[in-house]
Write a protein that holds these residues in place. Sequence first.
Motif, PDB file in Angstrom:
ATOM      1  N   THR A 125       4.554   7.714  -2.971  1.00  0.00           N
ATOM      2  CA  THR A 125       4.862   6.791  -4.207  1.00  0.00           C
ATOM      3  C   THR A 125       4.208   5.532  -4.780  1.00  0.00           C
ATOM      4  OG1 THR A 125       7.088   7.866  -3.938  1.00  0.00           O
ATOM      5  CG2 THR A 125       6.827   6.007  -5.347  1.00  0.00           C
ATOM      6  N   VAL A 126       3.844   5.566  -5.852  1.00  0.00           N
ATOM      7  CA  VAL A 126       3.127   4.360  -6.214  1.00  0.00           C
ATOM      8  C   VAL A 126       4.290   3.565  -6.986  1.00  0.00           C
ATOM      9  CG1 VAL A 126       1.459   3.215  -7.620  1.00  0.00           C
ATOM     10  CG2 VAL A 126       1.140   5.464  -6.657  1.00  0.00           C
ATOM     11  N   SER A 127       4.267   2.234  -6.874  1.00  0.00           N
ATOM     12  CA  SER A 127       5.267   1.202  -7.477  1.00  0.00           C
ATOM     13  C   SER A 127       4.387   0.281  -8.382  1.00  0.00           C
ATOM     14  CB  SER A 127       6.247   0.615  -6.396  1.00  0.00           C
ATOM     15  OG  SER A 127       6.971   1.452  -5.693  1.00  0.00           O
ATOM     16  N   GLN A 128       4.991   0.634  -9.705  1.00  0.00           N
ATOM     17  CA  GLN A 128       4.201  -0.269 -10.625  1.00  0.00           C
ATOM     18  C   GLN A 128       4.998  -1.617 -10.799  1.00  0.00           C
ATOM     19  OE1 GLN A 128       3.451   1.924 -14.372  1.00  0.00           O
ATOM     20  NE2 GLN A 128       3.066   0.119 -15.717  1.00  0.00           N
ATOM     21  N   HIS A 129       4.385  -2.615 -10.483  1.00  0.00           N
ATOM     22  CA  HIS A 129       5.037  -3.940 -10.655  1.00  0.00           C
ATOM     23  C   HIS A 129       4.313  -4.799 -11.731  1.00  0.00           C
ATOM     24  CE1 HIS A 129       7.804  -4.368  -7.088  1.00  0.00           C
ATOM     25  NE2 HIS A 129       6.932  -3.385  -6.709  1.00  0.00           N
ATOM     26  N   ASP A 237      -0.392  -2.326  -9.158  1.00  0.00           N
ATOM     27  CA  ASP A 237       0.331  -0.976  -8.770  1.00  0.00           C
ATOM     28  C   ASP A 237       0.107  -0.975  -7.060  1.00  0.00           C
ATOM     29  OD1 ASP A 237      -0.422  -0.655 -11.578  1.00  0.00           O
ATOM     30  OD2 ASP A 237       0.929   1.160 -10.955  1.00  0.00           O
ATOM     31  N   THR A 238       0.927  -0.666  -6.280  1.00  0.00           N
ATOM     32  CA  THR A 238       0.866  -0.302  -4.848  1.00  0.00           C
ATOM     33  C   THR A 238       1.716   0.781  -4.267  1.00  0.00           C
ATOM     34  OG1 THR A 238       1.362  -1.705  -2.649  1.00  0.00           O
ATOM     35  CG2 THR A 238       2.828  -2.005  -4.374  1.00  0.00           C
ATOM     36  N   ARG A 239       1.121   1.354  -3.244  1.00  0.00           N
ATOM     37  CA  ARG A 239       2.000   2.214  -2.343  1.00  0.00           C
ATOM     38  C   ARG A 239       2.830   1.720  -1.164  1.00  0.00           C
ATOM     39  NH1 ARG A 239      -3.486   4.683  -2.851  1.00  0.00           N
ATOM     40  NH2 ARG A 239      -3.569   6.021  -4.676  1.00  0.00           N
ATOM     41  N   GLN A 240       2.709   0.483  -1.208  1.00  0.00           N
ATOM     42  CA  GLN A 240       3.929  -0.260  -0.099  1.00  0.00           C
ATOM     43  C   GLN A 240       5.111   0.248  -0.409  1.00  0.00           C
ATOM     44  OE1 GLN A 240       0.936  -0.267   2.167  1.00  0.00           O
ATOM     45  NE2 GLN A 240       2.582  -1.714   2.998  1.00  0.00           N
ATOM     46  N   PRO A 241       5.765   0.560   0.676  1.00  0.00           N
ATOM     47  CA  PRO A 241       7.354   0.570   0.649  1.00  0.00           C
ATOM     48  C   PRO A 241       7.807  -0.909   0.280  1.00  0.00           C
ATOM     49  CG  PRO A 241       6.738   0.758   2.897  1.00  0.00           C
ATOM     50  CD  PRO A 241       5.403   1.050   2.137  1.00  0.00           C
ATOM     51  N   PRO A 242       9.145  -0.918   0.250  1.00  0.00           N
ATOM     52  CA  PRO A 242       9.627  -2.402   0.053  1.00  0.00           C
ATOM     53  C   PRO A 242       9.418  -3.125   1.191  1.00  0.00           C
ATOM     54  CG  PRO A 242      11.314  -0.633  -0.418  1.00  0.00           C
ATOM     55  CD  PRO A 242      10.122   0.053  -0.072  1.00  0.00           C
ATOM     56  N   GLY A 243       8.995  -4.446   1.059  1.00  0.00           N
ATOM     57  CA  GLY A 243       8.562  -5.250   2.251  1.00  0.00           C
ATOM     58  C   GLY A 243       7.917  -6.689   1.719  1.00  0.00           C
ATOM     59  N   LEU A 244       7.237  -7.100   2.398  1.00  0.00           N
ATOM     60  CA  LEU A 244       6.801  -8.421   2.228  1.00  0.00           C
ATOM     61  C   LEU A 244       6.022  -8.547   0.732  1.00  0.00           C
ATOM     62  CD1 LEU A 244       6.452 -10.989   4.078  1.00  0.00           C
ATOM     63  CD2 LEU A 244       4.289 -10.361   4.862  1.00  0.00           C
ATOM     64  N   LEU A 245       4.911  -7.640   0.575  1.00  0.00           N
ATOM     65  CA  LEU A 245       4.149  -7.662  -0.517  1.00  0.00           C
ATOM     66  C   LEU A 245       5.162  -7.175  -1.946  1.00  0.00           C
ATOM     67  CD1 LEU A 245       1.627  -7.562  -2.189  1.00  0.00           C
ATOM     68  CD2 LEU A 245       1.393  -5.218  -1.796  1.00  0.00           C
ATOM     69  N   LEU A 256       9.732  -4.271 -10.434  1.00  0.00           N
ATOM     70  CA  LEU A 256       9.468  -2.926 -10.589  1.00  0.00           C
ATOM     71  C   LEU A 256       9.541  -2.481 -11.772  1.00  0.00           C
ATOM     72  CD1 LEU A 256       8.595  -0.453  -8.926  1.00  0.00           C
ATOM     73  CD2 LEU A 256      10.989  -0.234  -8.402  1.00  0.00           C
ATOM     74  N   PHE A 257       8.722  -1.604 -12.469  1.00  0.00           N
ATOM     75  CA  PHE A 257       8.832  -1.193 -13.704  1.00  0.00           C
ATOM     76  C   PHE A 257       8.886   0.395 -13.742  1.00  0.00           C
ATOM     77  CE2 PHE A 257       6.442   0.712 -17.514  1.00  0.00           C
ATOM     78  CZ  PHE A 257       7.137   0.022 -18.509  1.00  0.00           C
ATOM     79  N   ASP A 258       7.911   1.201 -13.080  1.00  0.00           N
ATOM     80  CA  ASP A 258       7.992   2.509 -13.049  1.00  0.00           C
ATOM     81  C   ASP A 258       7.647   3.040 -11.564  1.00  0.00           C
ATOM     82  OD1 ASP A 258       8.567   4.942 -14.052  1.00  0.00           O
ATOM     83  OD2 ASP A 258       6.945   4.838 -15.525  1.00  0.00           O
ATOM     84  N   THR A 259       7.702   4.288 -11.376  1.00  0.00           N
ATOM     85  CA  THR A 259       7.087   4.647 -10.316  1.00  0.00           C
ATOM     86  C   THR A 259       6.185   6.283 -10.741  1.00  0.00           C
ATOM     87  OG1 THR A 259       8.676   6.004  -9.669  1.00  0.00           O
ATOM     88  CG2 THR A 259       8.616   3.705  -8.558  1.00  0.00           C
TER      89      THR A 259
END
Length: 288
Positions: A125-129, A237-245, A256-259
Amino acid sequence: MRLKSYELATQDIASVDVEALHALSLGVEWPHRPGDWDAFRSLGHGIVAQDEIGRVFGSAMWFPHGEECATIGMVITTPRVQAQGGGRWMMDRILQQCGDRRLILNSTRAAYRLYVALGFVPQATVSQHQGYATPWAAPVLGPDPAVEAIAPAGLGEVAALDAAAFGAARPRLMAHLAGTAEIRGLRRDGRLVGYGMRRAFGRGTVIGPVVAESEADAVALVASLLTGLDGRFVRLDTRQPPGLLRSFLESAGLALFDTTKTLTRGAPLPVVEPGRPGIYGLTAHALS
Ligand SMILES: CC(C)(COP(=O)(O)OP(=O)(O)OC[C@H]1O[C@@H](n2cnc3c(N)ncnc32)[C@H](O)[C@@H]1OP(=O)(O)O)[C@@H](O)C(=O)NCCC(=O)NCCS
């Protein structure tokens, strides 16, 4: 192909006025500027679906990264002719052009069924921040003194690190970004262990690609790349799961805007794990 009352044929995307492409992406609420379309056209190949009087109803592009890999993107069918088979029709042509390269793409919800039907397999999943950057109230880490500006002459080292993370060399993309992006690197014991770029794109500035050997290093690079952008619109945009970044991005105003989902055909996506170079920030959905 006939879509509703329109008789459409495919044309090379290079032959079309950029304003027609811009209107197409605005029609599906994508933020690309005309210059972003031109950048994509300089980096890849593609088609548009046009009627007899030159109106553009759809687009699809692919971007070769060497002989063995390609990314696919800018797949759009204008809303009034969606769900009539046009997306499938354009994708069949693009897949033919890609030959037997292994393929990577980032899929919206609307396109997911189409890509799975074409043999693509979900990977991540890509998270668009994105948002207006704020000074980080409580930075997880401050800017790391080991982060340095990299001049275009340092591109060889950056490109080698990028290839290790992406799983294929992206020489054309790297050369393009060297001319348009600001580049920062993270060096340890003289060795480049991470790099990040920022450039104008869409509604503001995009930070990406970001390559690092850990989330902490990715944060250090992103923190450095955010310098001077307070109050400006920034996206990562990152594929990292929730965490430090992702916590850091939230704290810096990039919510977080969209995935979307990354899918591949022909080989899985390289894993991102601490201690080896991985992609922590995407260049663009179309370029992965
Ligand atoms: C995604 C998109 C390109 C599909 O184009 P299209 O011309 O509608 O595609 P097709 O008519 O060939 O349909 C392909 C499949 O997607 C399905 N589909 C089409 N629109 C859909 C939607 N909004 N939601 C879910 N599924 C959808 C169709 O039913 C079809 O599935 P089926 O073959 O199992 O029936 C188009 O909806 C679009 O431009 N959307 C906005 C931009 C976008 O998200 N682009 C994708 C970028 S990865």
